[in-house]
Write an enzyme that holds these catalytic residues in place. Structure first.
Site, PDB file in Angstrom:
ATOM      1  N   HIS A 281      82.186  73.248  13.366  1.00  0.00           N
ATOM      2  CA  HIS A 281      82.012  74.333  12.379  1.00  0.00           C
ATOM      3  C   HIS A 281      81.431  73.736  11.106  1.00  0.00           C
ATOM      4  O   HIS A 281      82.142  73.083  10.333  1.00  0.00           O
ATOM      5  CB  HIS A 281      83.357  75.009  12.073  1.00  0.00           C
ATOM      6  CG  HIS A 281      83.218  76.220  11.205  1.00  0.00           C
ATOM      7  ND1 HIS A 281      83.826  77.417  11.508  1.00  0.00           N
ATOM      8  CD2 HIS A 281      82.544  76.427  10.042  1.00  0.00           C
ATOM      9  CE1 HIS A 281      83.526  78.311  10.579  1.00  0.00           C
ATOM     10  NE2 HIS A 281      82.751  77.724   9.670  1.00  0.00           N
TER      11      HIS A 281
ATOM     12  N   HIS B 175      78.427  74.284   7.737  1.00  0.00           N
ATOM     13  CA  HIS B 175      77.402  75.013   6.987  1.00  0.00           C
ATOM     14  C   HIS B 175      76.403  74.005   6.430  1.00  0.00           C
ATOM     15  O   HIS B 175      76.788  73.132   5.643  1.00  0.00           O
ATOM     16  CB  HIS B 175      78.034  75.815   5.851  1.00  0.00           C
ATOM     17  CG  HIS B 175      78.982  76.854   6.345  1.00  0.00           C
ATOM     18  ND1 HIS B 175      78.582  78.121   6.694  1.00  0.00           N
ATOM     19  CD2 HIS B 175      80.310  76.792   6.608  1.00  0.00           C
ATOM     20  CE1 HIS B 175      79.627  78.808   7.134  1.00  0.00           C
ATOM     21  NE2 HIS B 175      80.688  78.022   7.100  1.00  0.00           N
TER      22      HIS B 175
ATOM     23  N   LYS C 210      78.326  84.114  15.968  1.00  0.00           N
ATOM     24  CA  LYS C 210      79.387  84.104  14.956  1.00  0.00           C
ATOM     25  C   LYS C 210      79.677  85.505  14.452  1.00  0.00           C
ATOM     26  O   LYS C 210      78.767  86.207  14.001  1.00  0.00           O
ATOM     27  CB  LYS C 210      78.957  83.202  13.788  1.00  0.00           C
ATOM     28  CG  LYS C 210      79.936  83.137  12.624  1.00  0.00           C
ATOM     29  CD  LYS C 210      81.177  82.352  12.969  1.00  0.00           C
ATOM     30  CE  LYS C 210      82.220  82.348  11.860  1.00  0.00           C
ATOM     31  NZ  LYS C 210      81.892  81.490  10.741  1.00  0.00           N
TER      32      LYS C 210
ATOM     33  N   HIS D 163      85.283  84.564  12.440  1.00  0.00           N
ATOM     34  CA  HIS D 163      85.921  84.475  11.121  1.00  0.00           C
ATOM     35  C   HIS D 163      87.016  85.536  11.142  1.00  0.00           C
ATOM     36  O   HIS D 163      86.733  86.729  11.020  1.00  0.00           O
ATOM     37  CB  HIS D 163      84.917  84.730   9.993  1.00  0.00           C
ATOM     38  CG  HIS D 163      85.540  84.584   8.637  1.00  0.00           C
ATOM     39  ND1 HIS D 163      85.221  83.564   7.768  1.00  0.00           N
ATOM     40  CD2 HIS D 163      86.504  85.296   8.016  1.00  0.00           C
ATOM     41  CE1 HIS D 163      85.949  83.664   6.674  1.00  0.00           C
ATOM     42  NE2 HIS D 163      86.744  84.711   6.794  1.00  0.00           N
TER      43      HIS D 163
ATOM     44  N   HIS E 223      88.520  78.061  11.788  1.00  0.00           N
ATOM     45  CA  HIS E 223      89.264  77.624  10.597  1.00  0.00           C
ATOM     46  C   HIS E 223      90.582  78.385  10.424  1.00  0.00           C
ATOM     47  O   HIS E 223      90.782  79.084   9.425  1.00  0.00           O
ATOM     48  CB  HIS E 223      88.421  77.708   9.329  1.00  0.00           C
ATOM     49  CG  HIS E 223      87.572  78.953   9.164  1.00  0.00           C
ATOM     50  ND1 HIS E 223      88.069  80.214   9.270  1.00  0.00           N
ATOM     51  CD2 HIS E 223      86.242  79.095   8.898  1.00  0.00           C
ATOM     52  CE1 HIS E 223      87.100  81.088   9.060  1.00  0.00           C
ATOM     53  NE2 HIS E 223      85.981  80.428   8.840  1.00  0.00           N
TER      54      HIS E 223
ATOM     55  N   ASP F 146      84.201  73.135   8.525  1.00  0.00           N
ATOM     56  CA  ASP F 146      83.832  74.242   7.624  1.00  0.00           C
ATOM     57  C   ASP F 146      83.312  73.685   6.299  1.00  0.00           C
ATOM     58  O   ASP F 146      83.460  74.325   5.245  1.00  0.00           O
ATOM     59  CB  ASP F 146      84.994  75.215   7.389  1.00  0.00           C
ATOM     60  CG  ASP F 146      84.499  76.558   6.857  1.00  0.00           C
ATOM     61  OD1 ASP F 146      83.287  76.838   6.948  1.00  0.00           O
ATOM     62  OD2 ASP F 146      85.334  77.328   6.337  1.00  0.00           O
TER      63      ASP F 146
HETATM   64  O1  DOR Z   1      84.932  79.014   2.389  1.00  0.00           O
HETATM   65  C1  DOR Z   1      84.036  79.434   3.097  1.00  0.00           C
HETATM   66  N1  DOR Z   1      82.745  79.104   2.860  1.00  0.00           N
HETATM   67  N2  DOR Z   1      84.340  80.243   4.099  1.00  0.00           N
HETATM   68  C2  DOR Z   1      83.382  80.847   4.831  1.00  0.00           C
HETATM   69  O2  DOR Z   1      83.721  81.589   5.718  1.00  0.00           O
HETATM   70  C3  DOR Z   1      81.957  80.664   4.504  1.00  0.00           C
HETATM   71  C4  DOR Z   1      81.731  79.416   3.791  1.00  0.00           C
HETATM   72  C5  DOR Z   1      80.364  79.343   3.154  1.00  0.00           C
HETATM   73  O3  DOR Z   1      79.368  79.653   3.819  1.00  0.00           O
HETATM   74  O4  DOR Z   1      80.265  78.939   1.996  1.00  0.00           O
HETATM   75 ZN    ZN Z   2      82.498  78.554   7.828  1.00  0.00          ZN
END
Ligand code: DOR
Ligand code: ZN
Length: 361
Positions: free
Chosen positions: A31, A33, A116, A153, A191, A264
């Site tokens: 997971h 980003h 997702k 999520h 998460h 995450d």
């Molecule tokens: O804390 C988070 N940041 N939770 C999420 O679901 C998305 C993520 C983000 O893309 O910044």
């Molecule tokens: Zn995430």
């Protein structure tokens, strides 16, 4: 790193406490980003140094809703990868009310591994997310047939539900009916942050798994308020109370193959985190393995880290385990307070603090 918000739940046995190094099958991050453009180029090397593969989340400003967009994003990631780093991005699609079954089939053919689900409005860049899961049933049928995973999520967005209860309510309102209607779909509850979610996943059968972040293993919600409001500890789902943190540690260190590593890691420019409205997300990619090692060490469970970090994820996704290794040494180091992030700056979680473990190159 301050221990005041996350007291070790058990004393580490002598063997784990004294081990000087820890060698693991090369792990994956299930997971992540990465963002896009200069921001992506800035953070990608940190993940690629630690992990062989990562599930790349599709919540870009213009969400990745088609197979063609996922392939183009994959190409941009590979083009930004520094020479000499061996890393495979695993691509995902962003579920919307309108995702067509044919697009799911195209995604499968293009090598996309998962879709997702963001409930609309639940978190960063989720405006285009799902308003009613029943609208997605044709896409979910196609995913179940094609063998694409659903990554969830798991928070309701009803403003009447307390922020700290949104994950537990999601289980009853969405997860249970979803599992009943698509029993063969592989679902990852992303998460997880609560005892309820850990218990649900443990009892939900072989097609349901969960990722757990390092920050939810290390910190409880006091960390957000320690001596003042600390925006870098704000993520979604938000950190919960200590008893939930302990339940997550117990699940992660249980040896169950249905819990695995997903950082995450979610980079936001420091100026945006430190603004009057702070975006949700903790950036942990710089030291993700070290943070997990710290959490497992505190629980006396370093022997369970390899399964969690390197074996359970690929097994659940039906992918081969990696062949190489990474080695961590018990070697205190101070995490930098800030990193370059395109034109901006990025503050890693625990920046300026001392970590006990360090990955060896
Ligand atoms: O804390 C988070 N940041 N939770 C999420 O679901 C998305 C993520 C983000 O893309 O910044
Ligand atoms: Zn995430």
């Amino acid at each position: 790193m301050t221990a005041s918000t996350a007291a070790p739940s058990t004393a580490a046995p002598a063997t784990a406490a004294t081990a000087a190094t820890l060698t693991l099958t090369r792990p994956d991050d299930w997971h992540l980003h990465l963002r896009d453009g200069a921001a992506m180029a800035a953070v990608l090397p940190y993940t690629a140094r630690q992990f062989a593969r990562a599930i790349v989340m599709p919540n870009l400003k213009a969400p990745v809703t088609t197979a063609a967009a996922a392939l183009a994003y994959r190409d941009r990631i590979l083009a930004a990868l520094p020479v000499g780093l061996d890393f495979t991005p695993l691509m995902t699609l962003y579920l919307t009310d309108r995702l067509a079954a044919e697009e799911v089939d195209r995604a499968k053919a293009a090598g996309v591994v998962a879709v997702k689900l963001y409930p609309a409005g639940a978190t960063t860049h989720s405006d285009a997310g799902v308003t009613d899961i029943r609208k997605c049933y044709p896409a979910l049928e196609a995913m179940q047939r094609a063998g694409l995973l659903l990554l969830v999520h798991g928070e309701v967005t009803d403003p009447a539900v307390d922020l700290f209860d949104r994950e537990a309510v999601f289980i009853d309102q969405v997860m249970v009916p979803l599992r009943r209607d698509f029993p063969a779909l592989r679902v990852v509850f992303e998460h997880i942050t609560t005892r309820e979610a850990a218990q649900y996943v443990a009892g939900a059968g072989a097609h349901t798994a969960a990722t757990i972040t390092a920050h939810h293993l290390l910190f409880n919600r006091n960390a957000i308020f320690l001596g003042g409001l600390r925006p870098h500890y704000y993520c979604l789902p938000v950190l919960k109370r200590e008893s939930h943190r302990q339940a997550l540690v117990a699940a992660a260190t249980s040896g169950s193959d249905r819990f695995f590593l997903g950082t995450d890691s979610a980079p936001h420019a420091a100026a945006l985190k430190e603004a009057s409205v702070c975006g949700a997300g903790c950036f942990t990619a710089l030291s993700a393995l070290e943070l997990y090692a710290q959490a497992f060490d505190a629980a006396g469970a370093l022997d369970k880290l390899q399964g969690f970090a390197s074996h359970h994820g690929p097994d659940f996704y039906g992918l081969p385990r990696n062949t190489g290794t990474v080695t961590l040494a018990r070697q205190p180091w101070v995490l930098p307070e800030a990193l370059p992030f395109g034109e901006a700056q990025l503050r890693p979680l625990c920046g300026g603090e001392t970590l006990a473990w360090r990955q060896q190159d």
